[in-house]
Design a protein around this motif. Structure first.
Motif, PDB file in Angstrom:
ATOM      1  N   GLN A 289      -4.715  40.944  31.983  1.00 45.39           N
ATOM      2  CA  GLN A 289      -5.385  42.156  31.526  1.00 45.39           C
ATOM      3  C   GLN A 289      -6.648  41.758  30.784  1.00 45.39           C
ATOM      4  OE1 GLN A 289      -4.574  45.853  31.587  1.00 45.39           O
ATOM      5  NE2 GLN A 289      -6.749  45.463  31.204  1.00 45.39           N
ATOM      6  N   PHE A 290      -7.800  42.060  31.354  1.00 46.34           N
ATOM      7  CA  PHE A 290      -9.062  41.753  30.682  1.00 46.34           C
ATOM      8  C   PHE A 290      -9.305  42.805  29.599  1.00 46.34           C
ATOM      9  CE2 PHE A 290      -9.332  39.813  34.862  1.00 46.34           C
ATOM     10  CZ  PHE A 290      -9.660  38.518  34.499  1.00 46.34           C
ATOM     11  N   VAL A 291      -9.777  42.323  28.452  1.00 46.79           N
ATOM     12  CA  VAL A 291      -9.902  43.194  27.284  1.00 46.79           C
ATOM     13  C   VAL A 291     -11.296  43.069  26.671  1.00 46.79           C
ATOM     14  CG1 VAL A 291      -7.432  43.037  26.772  1.00 46.79           C
ATOM     15  CG2 VAL A 291      -9.014  41.431  25.682  1.00 46.79           C
ATOM     16  N   ARG A 292     -11.610  44.027  25.828  1.00 52.15           N
ATOM     17  CA  ARG A 292     -12.848  43.990  25.056  1.00 52.15           C
ATOM     18  C   ARG A 292     -12.681  43.052  23.864  1.00 52.15           C
ATOM     19  NH1 ARG A 292     -11.590  49.232  26.383  1.00 52.15           N
ATOM     20  NH2 ARG A 292     -13.018  50.206  27.914  1.00 52.15           N
ATOM     21  N   ALA A 293     -13.738  42.866  23.125  1.00 50.81           N
ATOM     22  CA  ALA A 293     -13.703  41.949  21.988  1.00 50.81           C
ATOM     23  C   ALA A 293     -12.637  42.318  20.976  1.00 50.81           C
ATOM     24  CB  ALA A 293     -15.069  41.901  21.309  1.00 50.81           C
ATOM     25  N   ASP A 294     -12.323  43.624  20.857  1.00 48.95           N
ATOM     26  CA  ASP A 294     -11.329  44.077  19.887  1.00 48.95           C
ATOM     27  C   ASP A 294      -9.920  44.132  20.466  1.00 48.95           C
ATOM     28  OD1 ASP A 294     -11.473  46.211  21.601  1.00 48.95           O
ATOM     29  OD2 ASP A 294     -11.926  47.711  20.066  1.00 48.95           O
ATOM     30  N   ASP A 295      -9.700  43.580  21.659  1.00 46.55           N
ATOM     31  CA  ASP A 295      -8.399  43.492  22.321  1.00 46.55           C
ATOM     32  C   ASP A 295      -8.002  44.783  23.025  1.00 46.55           C
ATOM     33  OD1 ASP A 295      -6.411  41.676  23.031  1.00 46.55           O
ATOM     34  OD2 ASP A 295      -5.027  42.358  21.487  1.00 46.55           O
ATOM     35  N   SER A 296      -8.840  45.800  23.049  1.00 46.06           N
ATOM     36  CA  SER A 296      -8.524  47.018  23.791  1.00 46.06           C
ATOM     37  C   SER A 296      -8.735  46.758  25.280  1.00 46.06           C
ATOM     38  CB  SER A 296      -9.396  48.181  23.320  1.00 46.06           C
ATOM     39  OG  SER A 296     -10.771  47.903  23.519  1.00 46.06           O
ATOM     40  N   PRO A 297      -7.888  47.356  26.140  1.00 47.96           N
ATOM     41  CA  PRO A 297      -7.912  46.986  27.561  1.00 47.96           C
ATOM     42  C   PRO A 297      -9.099  47.551  28.317  1.00 47.96           C
ATOM     43  CG  PRO A 297      -6.329  48.738  27.181  1.00 47.96           C
ATOM     44  CD  PRO A 297      -6.818  48.309  25.827  1.00 47.96           C
ATOM     45  N   ARG A 298      -9.675  46.724  29.188  1.00 45.67           N
ATOM     46  CA  ARG A 298     -10.589  47.208  30.214  1.00 45.67           C
ATOM     47  C   ARG A 298      -9.742  47.654  31.398  1.00 45.67           C
ATOM     48  NH1 ARG A 298     -15.798  45.406  29.102  1.00 45.67           N
ATOM     49  NH2 ARG A 298     -15.943  43.695  27.590  1.00 45.67           N
ATOM     50  N   GLU A 299     -10.338  48.299  32.343  1.00 46.86           N
ATOM     51  CA  GLU A 299      -9.574  48.697  33.525  1.00 46.86           C
ATOM     52  C   GLU A 299      -9.340  47.503  34.452  1.00 46.86           C
ATOM     53  OE1 GLU A 299      -7.104  51.201  35.245  1.00 46.86           O
ATOM     54  OE2 GLU A 299      -8.242  51.605  33.418  1.00 46.86           O
ATOM     55  N   ALA A 300     -10.148  46.459  34.327  1.00 43.94           N
ATOM     56  CA  ALA A 300     -10.051  45.303  35.221  1.00 43.94           C
ATOM     57  C   ALA A 300      -8.786  44.495  34.953  1.00 43.94           C
ATOM     58  CB  ALA A 300     -11.275  44.414  35.055  1.00 43.94           C
ATOM     59  N   VAL A 301      -8.085  44.137  36.027  1.00 40.12           N
ATOM     60  CA  VAL A 301      -6.900  43.286  35.939  1.00 40.12           C
ATOM     61  C   VAL A 301      -6.900  42.304  37.099  1.00 40.12           C
ATOM     62  CG1 VAL A 301      -5.478  45.035  34.769  1.00 40.12           C
ATOM     63  CG2 VAL A 301      -5.461  44.889  37.278  1.00 40.12           C
ATOM     64  N   LEU A 302      -6.149  41.236  36.935  1.00 40.82           N
ATOM     65  CA  LEU A 302      -5.855  40.292  38.006  1.00 40.82           C
ATOM     66  C   LEU A 302      -4.346  40.266  38.147  1.00 40.82           C
ATOM     67  CD1 LEU A 302      -7.004  38.053  39.936  1.00 40.82           C
ATOM     68  CD2 LEU A 302      -6.578  36.439  38.070  1.00 40.82           C
ATOM     69  N   THR A 303      -3.826  40.353  39.367  1.00 45.95           N
ATOM     70  CA  THR A 303      -2.384  40.452  39.560  1.00 45.95           C
ATOM     71  C   THR A 303      -1.918  39.493  40.650  1.00 45.95           C
ATOM     72  OG1 THR A 303      -2.620  42.232  41.199  1.00 45.95           O
ATOM     73  CG2 THR A 303      -2.397  42.892  38.886  1.00 45.95           C
ATOM     74  N   GLY A 304      -0.599  39.408  40.807  1.00 45.43           N
ATOM     75  CA  GLY A 304      -0.011  38.637  41.888  1.00 45.43           C
ATOM     76  C   GLY A 304       0.043  37.150  41.623  1.00 45.43           C
ATOM     77  N   ARG A 305       0.073  36.379  42.710  1.00 44.62           N
ATOM     78  CA  ARG A 305       0.204  34.931  42.606  1.00 44.62           C
ATOM     79  C   ARG A 305      -0.995  34.288  41.907  1.00 44.62           C
ATOM     80  NH1 ARG A 305       4.198  32.351  45.591  1.00 44.62           N
ATOM     81  NH2 ARG A 305       5.441  33.715  46.941  1.00 44.62           N
ATOM     82  N   LEU A 306      -2.175  34.835  42.149  1.00 40.82           N
ATOM     83  CA  LEU A 306      -3.357  34.277  41.500  1.00 40.82           C
ATOM     84  C   LEU A 306      -3.257  34.452  39.983  1.00 40.82           C
ATOM     85  CD1 LEU A 306      -6.026  32.864  41.977  1.00 40.82           C
ATOM     86  CD2 LEU A 306      -7.121  35.108  42.211  1.00 40.82           C
ATOM     87  N   ALA A 307      -2.734  35.584  39.543  1.00 41.64           N
ATOM     88  CA  ALA A 307      -2.541  35.806  38.114  1.00 41.64           C
ATOM     89  C   ALA A 307      -1.482  34.867  37.552  1.00 41.64           C
ATOM     90  CB  ALA A 307      -2.145  37.261  37.855  1.00 41.64           C
ATOM     91  N   ALA A 308      -0.437  34.596  38.325  1.00 41.01           N
ATOM     92  CA  ALA A 308       0.598  33.653  37.877  1.00 41.01           C
ATOM     93  C   ALA A 308       0.003  32.265  37.695  1.00 41.01           C
ATOM     94  CB  ALA A 308       1.740  33.624  38.885  1.00 41.01           C
TER      95      ALA A 308
END
Length: 366
Positions: A322-341
């Motif tokens: 889960q990609f986040v802003r500087a304050d740790d709040s979530p952006r909509e961008a994510v990486l999932t699946g085997r690549l995320a593992a």
């Protein structure tokens, strides 16, 4: 003197021995470095390599004392030990870490298993080998990793994940959707809005009176810190975390610095950093940088820190970044699946690599 040999403390001791003019002593209750971010794998029955603290410190000149610190006397600058003679310090780095919060509801300490220390995790592994039904309490990242890892490694075990809020509340909508899909694929039953008020020998009691049977209860609702700083007369917050300024120096005792989970570290905007390996490593580095600067007569630079992402393993073959802003709040961008593992595995290996090579960058500066 460094008290605590976890991610922040061991790195700080290793780096201080190389980058300051002081004689460095690391005091830790065990002689092993615990990769705490892998303990959910240990619980699931996977083989995780152990690392001796002496090996991680080899060649630095730092001294390792294996003992439990019972009290810090800031007046005489001594550390009292459970078995050994007191040790004197000139500068102390407080890195006492955290542990599972098993005191928040009745019965948790007696009947539930935490995921913050090796002994409890090994006992949990032995219990899980018997099969049955498992209730993981806590819908944060620790609970999610535990539930999915157990479900993947023990497909015949019925795994239930209980959270008093929404699963993955700190994630983006895309992150929550992926998490729900993975739980469904692995057969993890998710119950949202389920507040556990008591842990019983045969399960848990929920607010409202419902009883959920379980052979094993895993407690993953959060962490607490040791009372060592408070009982030693150091200034702490309401949770017992050492109060520090923007250079990680104790606000009450200028020869003490706080790093990692046991210190209440804040960003420049006042936001308190969460307990995590991702914050422990850079604070350990920064404290040594500040101490070295002050030894050399230079001005100490305030901590500069920003969050980048949250890394969640969902078993060995799936993950969520889960990609986040500087304050740790979530952006909509994510990486999932085997690549995320794979991404998460590289992050975990990097955290261990930093223990051997503590000068490696662990977070962006500014």
């Amino acid at each position: 003197m460094v008290v605590g040999g976890g991610y922040a403390g061991q790195l700080a001791a290793n780096l201080a021995a190389r980058r300051t003019s002081g004689r460095v002593t690391l005091v830790n209750e065990r002689d092993r470095f615990v990769e705490r971010v892998r303990l959910h794998q240990v619980a699931a029955g996977q083989r995780v390599r152990e690392h001796a603290l002496a090996d991680l410190l080899r060649g630095t000149g730092a001294r390792l004392v294996v003992d439990r610190v019972t009290r810090i006397d800031p007046r005489t600058r001594t550390v009292e030990l459970a078995a050994g003679e007191p040790l004197r310090y000139d500068t102390l780095i407080y890195a006492a870490g955290s542990r599972a919060d098993l005191a928040s509801v009745p019965g948790a300490a007696e009947h539930a298993f935490g995921l913050a220390d090796v002994e409890q995790t090994v006992r949990l592994r032995e219990r899980l080998a018997r099969g049955g039904t498992v209730s993981v309490v806590g819908g944060g990242l620790t609970g999610v990793e535990a539930a999915t890892e157990i479900a993947e490694s023990h497909p015949r075990v019925a795994v239930r994940l209980l959270t008093d809020g929404v699963l993955g509340a700190g994630l983006s909508a895309r992150g929550r959707r992926h998490l729900a899909r993975v739980c469904a694929r692995l057969g993890v039953e998710v119950r949202e809005g389920a507040r556990v008020v008591e842990v019983l020998p045969d399960g848990v009691a929920l607010a409202g009176g419902a009883h959920l049977a379980a052979d094993t209860v895993v407690w993953a609702t959060g962490f607490t810190v040791p009372r060592l700083a408070a009982e030693s007369g150091l200034a702490v917050d309401e949770h017992g975390r050492l109060l520090v300024d923007d250079t990680l120096r104790s606000v009450s005792h200028p020869d003490v610095y706080g790093v990692g989970d046991a210190a209440a570290v804040r960003r420049s905007n006042g936001q308190e950093l969460r307990m995590a390996c991702a914050t422990g490593l850079p604070t350990g580095q920064w404290a040594v940088r500040v101490i070295g600067a002050r030894q050399a007569g230079r001005a100490a630079t305030p901590l500069r820190f920003r969050y980048i992402n949250q890394c969640v393993s969902l078993g060995r073959r799936d993950g969520l970044i889960q990609f986040v802003r500087a304050d740790d709040s979530p952006r909509e961008a994510v990486l999932t699946g085997r690549l995320a593992a794979l991404y998460k595995e590289l992050v975990v290996r990097g955290a261990l690599l930093a223990q051997r090579h503590p000068w490696l960058p662990t977070a962006p500066r500014g």
